[in-house]
Design a protein around this motif. Structure first.
Motif: not given
Length: 444
Positions: A220-223, A228-232
């Motif tokens: 998947v791709t995080f929105p 969580a900014a480090h995963l966005a």
């Protein structure tokens, strides 16, 4: 002080207020005398500073206050003497403006629209019909069925069955970004209902068709707007182990279901449901009767309306409807919005009914109690779980929000007062007929 009428046309009023230089000077002197006992100044004991020195030191500062006080007092005396109540804040303009200087009279022009005289309402001429709906067995059984579905359980599917949307899969998973596991990306024995959209978009779709004891790699791709900014915006891989595939199974309609909802047994739950349904029916029937009452009031009582109030209401209606049609626009940089004849017609109705209900409430001393306001604030605060205290503090500091909460309570209390004195007949109908009547409210 002199007040001279300059305009009286319909509801429009105009007056000139003159405060003489001598009156203004006396007001300044009065303020100096009032302040003298508390003033300390080098070379003088507290309260013993001569007025002449105080005037030299503070006179200019007090002059503005004295001028405002004199004008405010003149306006208050005027409204008490005439009985006028302005529809909106009066427009007050000083004639000389920047050219005024100390020692001259102060001349002010005041204009406003007065609230109209509102004729008495003979509530006995109002005829209303109250729809009454009983909670029949069919409605109770339907509500029970919905409760059972919302309290559904999940039972293991036959071994080897593929997971379908709506099924629950019990999974272990570990998530990683660029090959590194990240905090919060792992869990064991997690029950996930496929189609619930409780995980990252695309995650659940990749588990449809999975079987128990299978390993599934979910990509998947995080929105971009992920919390969580480090995963966005990052690509992630979740290694999932499917431990069970379960099908939804509605709860049995029995005493156990009743106990889940706090009732002693099924009979008690049915009684509770019937009571709740009839309360809902009463609320809907009241809305229908209230609309019928407002329609009658709109025709029963005629009086001149303040143009400024109608214009302001029409603009507000047009603005609100425009935003309803353009929900993507949250700001106000949308240019001018055209006010149509339909907006003006609706504004006339709202202003007329608003003034009428306000006057009835005033005459009959109907008010919103502190307890009613507190309850309204509590009801609203429930929409902000965990932030109730902050919401309470926000309401306490915001008069406009308080008025927004108070207005519908006041209106309902005035409506109840009229209904008590009107001719009301009851008509028993089925829930379908009531539903049609409620739907008709939105169509008008």
């Amino acid at each position: 002080m002199q007040v001279t009428e300059t305009q009286k046309e319909g509801l429009k009023r105009g007056y000139t207020i003159t405060v003489t230089a001598a009156e203004l000077d006396a007001k300044v002197q009065e303020k100096l005398v009032e302040a003298q006992p508390e003033i300390e100044m080098k070379g003088f004991r507290k309260g013993k500073v001569p007025l002449a020195i105080l005037r030299k030191q503070f006179g200019q500062r007090l002059l503005g206050d004295a001028m405002q006080d004199a004008i405010d007092n003149a306006m208050r005396d005027h409204f008490e003497a005439t009985g006028d109540r302005p529809a909106m804040q009066p427009d007050v303009q000083m004639q000389d403006g920047e050219n005024w200087s100390e020692g001259k009279d102060v001349v002010v022009d005041m204009s406003y629209e007065a609230l109209p005289e509102i004729p008495e309402l003979d509530a006995s001429k109002v005829e209303l019909e109250r729809l009454v709906v009983k909670a029949d067995d069919e409605a109770v059984e339907e509500a029970l069925k919905n409760l059972a579905e919302s309290a559904e359980n999940f039972a293991d599917r036959r071994k080897g069955s593929k997971a379908k949307e709506g099924d629950q899969v019990v999974i272990d998973f570990k998530g990683s970004v660029d090959g590194e596991e990240f905090e919060g990306g792992s869990a064991e024995d997690y029950p996930l209902v496929l189609g619930s959209n409780s995980f990252i978009p695309g995650f659940e779709d990749q588990l449809v068709g999975a079987k128990a004891d299978e390993e599934v790699e979910v990509k998947v791709t995080f929105p971009a707007e992920y919390g969580a900014a480090h995963l966005a915006g990052k690509d992630a891989v979740f290694a999932c182990t499917v431990k069970a595939v379960k099908a939804p199974k509605p709860a049995e309609i029995d005493d156990e279901l009743a106990k889940k909802y706090g009732a002693e047994d099924l009979a008690a739950l049915k009684a509770q449901i019937a009571e709740r349904l009839e309360e809902e029916y009463k609320g809907a029937a009241r809305a229908v009767m209230k609309r019928a009452l407002l329609d009658q009031l709109d025709k029963l009582v005629e009086f001149e309306l303040p143009p400024s109030l109608v214009e302001a209401e029409a603009n507000q209606i047009a603005h609100q409807l425009w935003h309803d049609e353009h929900p993507e626009e949250h700001g106000h940089n949308h240019g001018e919005i055209e006010v149509t004849d339909e907006h003006k017609k609706l504004a006339n109705r709202r202003v007329r009914l608003g003034l009428l209900l306000a006057e009835l409430g005033r005459k009959h001393e109907i008010d919103v109690t502190d307890q009613e306001m507190t309850q309204a604030v509590m009801n609203q605060a429930r929409q902000y779980p965990g932030q109730e205290r902050a919401f309470f503090e926000f309401v306490q500091k915001n008069q406009e929000v308080q008025q927004q909460l108070r207005a519908p309570i006041f209106e309902d209390k005035v409506v109840d007062h009229i209904v008590e004195n009107a001719k009301v007949t009851e008509k028993e109908v089925g829930k379908d007929e009531l539903q049609k009547a409620v739907e008709a409210l939105d169509e008008e």
